[in-house]
Design a protein around this motif. Structure first.
Motif, PDB file in Angstrom:
ATOM      1  N   ILE A 138       9.932  -1.523   9.157  1.00 60.35           N
ATOM      2  CA  ILE A 138      10.266  -1.737  10.571  1.00 60.35           C
ATOM      3  C   ILE A 138       9.477  -2.927  11.116  1.00 60.35           C
ATOM      4  O   ILE A 138      10.012  -3.770  11.851  1.00 60.35           O
ATOM      5  CB  ILE A 138       9.965  -0.471  11.393  1.00 60.35           C
ATOM      6  N   GLY A 139       8.186  -3.012  10.729  1.00 61.06           N
ATOM      7  CA  GLY A 139       7.345  -4.123  11.174  1.00 61.06           C
ATOM      8  C   GLY A 139       7.872  -5.463  10.693  1.00 61.06           C
ATOM      9  O   GLY A 139       7.910  -6.439  11.452  1.00 61.06           O
ATOM     10  N   ALA A 198       0.828  -1.205   0.000  1.00 62.35           N
ATOM     11  CA  ALA A 198       0.000   0.000   0.000  1.00 62.35           C
ATOM     12  C   ALA A 198       0.864   1.258   0.000  1.00 62.35           C
ATOM     13  O   ALA A 198       0.546   2.251  -0.676  1.00 62.35           O
ATOM     14  CB  ALA A 198      -0.922  -0.008   1.221  1.00 62.35           C
ATOM     15  N   GLY A 199       1.979   1.204   0.740  1.00 61.94           N
ATOM     16  CA  GLY A 199       2.888   2.353   0.776  1.00 61.94           C
ATOM     17  C   GLY A 199       3.494   2.643  -0.577  1.00 61.94           C
ATOM     18  O   GLY A 199       3.601   3.803  -0.995  1.00 61.94           O
ATOM     19  N   VAL A 200       3.886   1.591  -1.297  1.00 61.39           N
ATOM     20  CA  VAL A 200       4.450   1.764  -2.642  1.00 61.39           C
ATOM     21  C   VAL A 200       3.408   2.362  -3.577  1.00 61.39           C
ATOM     22  O   VAL A 200       3.705   3.253  -4.383  1.00 61.39           O
ATOM     23  CB  VAL A 200       4.960   0.413  -3.190  1.00 61.39           C
ATOM     24  N   CYS A 201       2.172   1.892  -3.452  1.00 60.90           N
ATOM     25  CA  CYS A 201       1.088   2.415  -4.307  1.00 60.90           C
ATOM     26  C   CYS A 201       0.767   3.868  -3.995  1.00 60.90           C
ATOM     27  O   CYS A 201       0.259   4.600  -4.861  1.00 60.90           O
ATOM     28  CB  CYS A 201      -0.170   1.554  -4.142  1.00 60.90           C
ATOM     29  N   LEU A 223       2.920  10.399   2.999  1.00 65.20           N
ATOM     30  CA  LEU A 223       2.111   9.276   3.485  1.00 65.20           C
ATOM     31  C   LEU A 223       2.668   7.949   2.990  1.00 65.20           C
ATOM     32  O   LEU A 223       2.795   6.990   3.757  1.00 65.20           O
ATOM     33  CB  LEU A 223       0.660   9.440   3.022  1.00 65.20           C
ATOM     34  N   GLY A 224       3.030   7.894   1.715  1.00 70.06           N
ATOM     35  CA  GLY A 224       3.568   6.659   1.149  1.00 70.06           C
ATOM     36  C   GLY A 224       4.889   6.272   1.773  1.00 70.06           C
ATOM     37  O   GLY A 224       5.111   5.099   2.112  1.00 70.06           O
ATOM     38  N   VAL A 225       5.778   7.238   1.929  1.00 71.12           N
ATOM     39  CA  VAL A 225       7.098   6.975   2.514  1.00 71.12           C
ATOM     40  C   VAL A 225       6.962   6.500   3.963  1.00 71.12           C
ATOM     41  O   VAL A 225       7.631   5.547   4.389  1.00 71.12           O
ATOM     42  CB  VAL A 225       7.987   8.230   2.441  1.00 71.12           C
ATOM     43  N   LEU A 226       6.098   7.156   4.730  1.00 74.06           N
ATOM     44  CA  LEU A 226       5.900   6.777   6.132  1.00 74.06           C
ATOM     45  C   LEU A 226       5.328   5.358   6.237  1.00 74.06           C
ATOM     46  O   LEU A 226       5.722   4.585   7.120  1.00 74.06           O
ATOM     47  CB  LEU A 226       4.967   7.773   6.825  1.00 74.06           C
TER      48      LEU A 226
END
Length: 279
Positions: free
Chosen positions: A255-256, A235-238, A245-248
């Motif tokens: 980290i997860g 979802a972050g890459v998308c 927001l994507g980078v975070l």
């Protein structure tokens, strides 16, 4: 006649005569370490004996009172046999899971040495790392293959691992010539890898069920967290077009995933120690 739970004449019981039983309530029917199901039933329902129970006439346990000695002996033998099987199972698991844990060290080293960014700097180190990674992967498959008789999910994990290696090689061969098929094989590789992880995690959970149910459930929860982190990364890459927001989201997912990997190491170590100590 000595007092019994089921109404059986304790003084005429062959078990009392041959095994020097101290009587029903002090022998097989004693409160904490007796093995009579009729005695356990009476205590659970707060009856001094079966006569005060409304279900006494139709009770299957009471109808078997004359065979209860043989039933208890058979149950005790089955329990002993199960314990022997558990120890044999723990012996195999302790041996191979311990090796599986120590394989993680050369696997990490191989991952660092075979990093693409190091290839221009030190091609020799890159190829050594690649070869080391292949060797570790082969040993990893052998270990899981040896565990397939204990839990079939380990065998499924081996199949997924081999399929993942084949798909990776094919995608690399197609990388320069057919981009569409290369991407297709890449997604197939990810799917097979996830299936392999699923069988591995749930295989660990399955073998722990007879030893530590709470620990078994932790492996299942860890698998769910891994999926959540991977979905977060995708979802972050998308959402990278939204930048912050994507980078975070990608950073949090990374980290997860790292935390899940560390917890996996800890769990695997605990499993190996648990099985080795059980034997």
């Amino acid at each position: 006649m000595a007092e019994t739970f089921c109404g059986k004449d304790c003084d005429l019981c062959q078990e009392k005569l041959s095994e020097e039983c101290r009587g029903c309530k002090e022998g097989p029917g004693r409160r904490f370490d007796g093995n009579c199901p009729i005695a356990d039933c009476c205590r659970e329902k707060y009856h001094a004996n079966c006569d005060t129970c409304q279900e006494a006439m139709s009770c299957t346990k009471r109808q078997q009172k004359d065979q209860m000695q043989q039933i208890r002996i058979a149950e005790a033998a089955a329990k002993d046999e199960k314990e022997i099987q558990k120890r044999e199972k723990a012996k195999v698991l302790g041996k191979w899971l311990w090796l599986l844990f120590w394989l993680l060290i050369p696997n990490i080293i191989a991952g660092i040495m075979s990093n693409e960014s190091l290839k221009p700097i030190s091609p020799t180190m890159y190829y050594i790392g690649t070869i080391l990674g292949i060797v570790v992967e082969i040993i990893y498959c052998i270990v899981l293959f040896m565990l397939r008789h204990v839990e079939k999910k380990y065998g499924h994990a081996v199949i997924c691992t081999i399929a993942g290696v084949v798909l990776t090689v094919v995608s690399l061969l197609l990388a320069d010539g057919a981009l569409f098929f290369a991407v297709l094989f890449m997604f197939a590789t990810v799917a097979v890898s996830l299936a392999g992880s699923y069988f591995l995690y749930y295989g660990h959970a399955a073998v722990l069920e007879d030893f530590d149910v709470e620990f078994s459930e932790k492996w299942k929860k860890l698998w769910k967290w891994q999926i959540i982190c991977l979905c977060g990364a995708v979802a972050g890459v998308c959402l990278l077009f939204l930048w912050i927001l994507g980078v975070l989201l990608v950073l949090a997912s990374a980290i997860g995933i790292a935390v899940v990997s560390i917890v996996q190491l800890v769990y695997l170590y605990r499993m190996a120690v648990l099985f080795r100590e059980y034997t």
